[in-house]
Scaffold this active site. Structure first.
Site, mmCIF file in Angstrom:
data_model
loop_
_atom_site.group_PDB
_atom_site.id
_atom_site.type_symbol
_atom_site.label_atom_id
_atom_site.label_comp_id
_atom_site.label_asym_id
_atom_site.label_seq_id
_atom_site.Cartn_x
_atom_site.Cartn_y
_atom_site.Cartn_z
ATOM 1 N N ARG A 59 -43.111 12.898 7.673
ATOM 2 C CA ARG A 59 -44.006 13.558 6.713
ATOM 3 C C ARG A 59 -43.308 13.857 5.399
ATOM 4 O O ARG A 59 -43.966 13.999 4.368
ATOM 5 C CB ARG A 59 -44.628 14.810 7.345
ATOM 6 C CG ARG A 59 -45.617 14.478 8.455
ATOM 7 C CD ARG A 59 -46.224 15.721 9.071
ATOM 8 N NE ARG A 59 -45.255 16.558 9.731
ATOM 9 C CZ ARG A 59 -44.759 16.339 10.961
ATOM 10 N NH1 ARG A 59 -45.185 15.305 11.651
ATOM 11 N NH2 ARG A 59 -43.870 17.149 11.489
ATOM 12 N N GLU A 96 -34.518 22.457 19.979
ATOM 13 C CA GLU A 96 -34.710 23.576 20.900
ATOM 14 C C GLU A 96 -34.244 23.186 22.309
ATOM 15 O O GLU A 96 -33.553 23.924 22.979
ATOM 16 C CB GLU A 96 -36.185 23.963 20.905
ATOM 17 C CG GLU A 96 -36.395 25.433 21.100
ATOM 18 C CD GLU A 96 -37.853 25.795 20.888
ATOM 19 O OE1 GLU A 96 -38.564 25.062 20.189
ATOM 20 O OE2 GLU A 96 -38.255 26.825 21.451
#
Ligand code: AMP
Length: 171
Positions: A59, A96
């Site tokens: 993006r 994460e």
């Protein structure tokens, strides 16, 4: 124009517990798209001639290229492992859960070049930090990291040593 109106929350995407910030409404509205690129270009350091704008896959490519055009700079894509065709420099970075790898072409940044890094979202800062390291290893200087939005509660800024700008902040 309030850019926040063009950012859509998608719960549990791409996995449970993630609130995904979807910028496709912003991209599909001409005024929001151009306004976003203009605002980010306006926030770039006024006293520095930026040589290259980096967009982070995927993006970050869209608005990143628009910023490069406005700053009369070149555009450089940083991509996930295995996507770039020429010789690359790679950087592993923590997610994460687990890790991922970003790559840049070895000739994309010249020694001493001033570089602006762009992505849509600053979350934990791991991605942008890895890109800063790639730029520095190629001899470039990161003059700013800019984002459409920042998830302030994840403290991504703390991982970055270069100046950080974002148009929208979520507390
Ligand atoms: P981070 O490395 O944690 O700062 O994550 C930043 C990267 O992950 C960017 O390339 C973002 O596009 C993507 N990202 C992280 N969190 C979100 C979110 N909540 N919504 C959309 N994209 C996200």
């Amino acid at each position: 124009m309030n850019l926040e109106d063009y950012i859509r929350d998608i719960a549990d995407f791409p996995k449970p517990g993630i609130l995904f910030k979807d910028i496709t409404p912003l991209l599909s509205n001409h005024d929001a798209l151009v306004g976003c690129a203009n605002k980010l270009a306006d926030l770039s350091p006024k006293d520095i001639k930026v040589d290259k704008v980096i967009g982070i896959e995927s993006r970050g490519f869209i608005i990143g290229a628009m910023i490069a055009e406005r700053l009369q700079a070149g555009f450089v894509p940083v991509r996930k492992k295995g996507k770039l065709p020429y010789q690359v420099k790679s950087k592993d970075y923590g997610l994460e859960y687990g890790h991922d790898t970003l790559e840049i072409h070895v000739d994309a940044i010249g020694k001493g070049e001033k570089v602006l890094i762009h992505d849509d979202v600053l979350a934990t800062g791991g991605t942008a930090n890895a890109v800063c390291k790639l730029v520095e290893e190629l001899g470039g200087e990161v003059v700013q990291c800019n984002f459409i939005m920042e998830l302030d509660f994840l403290n991504g800024r703390d991982k970055l040593t270069s100046p950080v700008s974002a148009l929208v902040t979520y507390e």
